[in-house]
Design an enzyme around this catalytic site. Structure first.
Site, PDB file in Angstrom:
ATOM      1  N   SER A   1      16.511  -2.243 -65.769  1.00  0.00           N
ATOM      2  CA  SER A   1      17.533  -1.521 -65.004  1.00  0.00           C
ATOM      3  C   SER A   1      18.134  -2.232 -64.386  1.00  0.00           C
ATOM      4  CB  SER A   1      17.010  -0.815 -63.961  1.00  0.00           C
ATOM      5  OG  SER A   1      15.741  -1.010 -62.779  1.00  0.00           O
TER       6      SER A   1
ATOM      7  N   GLU B   1       6.626  -1.375 -62.228  1.00  0.00           N
ATOM      8  CA  GLU B   1       6.414  -2.571 -61.005  1.00  0.00           C
ATOM      9  C   GLU B   1       5.157  -2.192 -60.595  1.00  0.00           C
ATOM     10  OE1 GLU B   1       8.895  -2.194 -57.131  1.00  0.00           O
ATOM     11  OE2 GLU B   1       9.790  -1.981 -58.576  1.00  0.00           O
TER      12      GLU B   1
END
Length: 423
Positions: free
Chosen positions: A170, A313
């Site tokens: 992203s 993450e």
């Protein structure tokens, strides 16, 4: 701060952990705030900025491009500016520096060279470089689509439409949006490819741009249009880094204890907020209390079936919990984390498997069956999130030795000391 041994004997929890933790500021917010402040129409202060290797590299990069960033206190004063000078940017292991700074560099005058740590040369940046070329910027990477590369800047970027494949990160989208208002015609970013991962990070970028008075049209899927215009100077206070909360809240989960993270925001665009739902699904009790978010662990940790595409993450710590759970787990949608600081899926499968976990690596995730783990050496691959996963396993398993736990300094200085103090 003490210098931890290498490998570091991960502290073993001998009883349920009861603790309250204050976290450093969000890396994602700090580095976005620094870029916007450096491009703004006046001075501003980034309050409670995270002081870590990644953010100091960002501050240094922006200063090399002409801004002034005073990092001496907890609140960082930024005076915008763009230089006319040839310079070199050290990206270290910071993906945000490697990806966010080239569009800023394109607004300066001169040749700006980018390089970083050896691990960084394997991380993808090609879509950002190709987009800059499409927007009228000369970029020289000798066809590598990776570090090292150079941006030959002339002081203006025509801007316009850039079609990219952001399925690997992203950050490719955020990089173009953050500087886009300063391009002559703004920027119209269109994604063409598999779904973009980590959407909350793009939502964070868009929200912060709008707070700075920038017009962003994101009404259509896979398209983000930033209108040209000024970026209003804005003082802001950085939230705690909720992704860095993962190992601490996991400590409650694996010990049956109770851990509170102070100052957890009631509303946020941070991906780490998904920990509330993930830990609830694993059997934890999760609630907002007066001074933060409190997680209380269960008697038996439950396995989960999760698509972590938007919050990739969190994969390392969640994988560590799955390896310790009493029932099977499946983590999906995170093939893109193979391009993070290391190939996190391969690394997790190898390290967890090396300690006895029944883990199967899949193209886009990991599957687990219940197993008894044993001690051993845990490699971090210079990846702070891998270190987080290692210490979580070490809290539940005797004899885990974490190699290079100091890599946690990327986003959390003194992590090892803080962790040890809880155990």
């Amino acid at each position: 701060m003490t210098v931890p041994a290498d490998p570091w004997p991960a502290p073993r929890a001998t009883r349920p952990v009861e603790a309250t933790v204050s976290l450093p500021g969000s890396k994602s917010q700090t580095n976005r705030a620094l870029v916007l402040a450096a491009l703004a129409d006046g001075p501003a202060v980034v309050g409670r900025a995270l002081r870590s290797r990644d953010t100091l590299l960002m501050a240094a990069a922006l200063q090399r491009l002409g801004a002034t960033v005073d990092t001496t206190g907890d609140d960082w004063a930024v005076t915008p500016g763009l230089a006319e000078v040839d310079t070199t940017i050290d990206c270290g292991l910071a993906g945000t520096v490697m990806r966010f700074v080239p569009p800023v560099a394109a607004l300066s005058v001169g040749t700006v060279r980018f390089d970083g740590d050896a691990h960084m040369r394997a991380r993808p940046v090609g879509p950002v470089l190709d987009a800059l070329r499409a927007l009228g910027v000369e970029v020289d990477d000798d066809g590598r689509a990776a570090l090292p590369f150079a941006v030959h800047a002339t002081g203006t970027v025509p801007g316009g439409t850039a079609v990219i494949d952001a399925s690997a990160s992203s950050q490719f989208v955020s990089a173009l949006l953050l500087a886009g208002a300063r391009f002559v015609h703004g920027v119209d970013v269109r994604h063409d490819g598999e779904p973009v991962p980590s959407q909350p990070h793009i939502e964070m970028t868009v929200a912060m741009l709008r707070e700075h008075g920038v017009s962003v049209d994101d009404a259509d899927p896979n398209r983000w249009a930033v209108a040209p215009g000024p970026i209003r100077a804005l003082d802001r206070v950085i939230e705690p880094d909720l992704s860095n909360a993962a190992p601490f809240l996991a400590l409650a989960a694996v010990t049956g204890g109770s851990v509170t993270v102070r100052d957890w925001p009631l509303e946020t665009t941070q991906a780490g907020d998904a920990l509330r739902e993930i830990l609830t699904a694993m059997g934890c009790a999760v609630e907002h209390v007066d001074h933060g978010l409190q997680v209380t662990g269960p008697d038996r940790l439950q396995g989960v079936d999760l698509d972590l595409h938007d919050v990739g993450e969190l994969t390392p710590v969640v994988a560590a919990l799955c390896a310790l759970a009493a029932s099977p787990s499946h983590l999906r949608g995170v093939g893109h984390v193979r391009g993070h600081e290391t190939d996190r899926l391969a690394a997790l499968a190898k390290e967890l498997g090396g300690l006895g976990a029944a883990v199967t690596e899949r193209p886009d995730g990991l599957s687990f069956e219940p197993a008894t783990l044993t001690g051993g050496l845990w490699h971090t691959y210079a990846d702070h999130r891998m270190a987080h996963a290692g210490v979580v396993v070490g809290a539940a398993v005797d004899g885990v030795l974490v190699e290079n736990v100091a890599t946690t300094g990327k986003t959390f200085p003194d992590f090892a000391d803080v962790w040890a103090s809880l155990l």
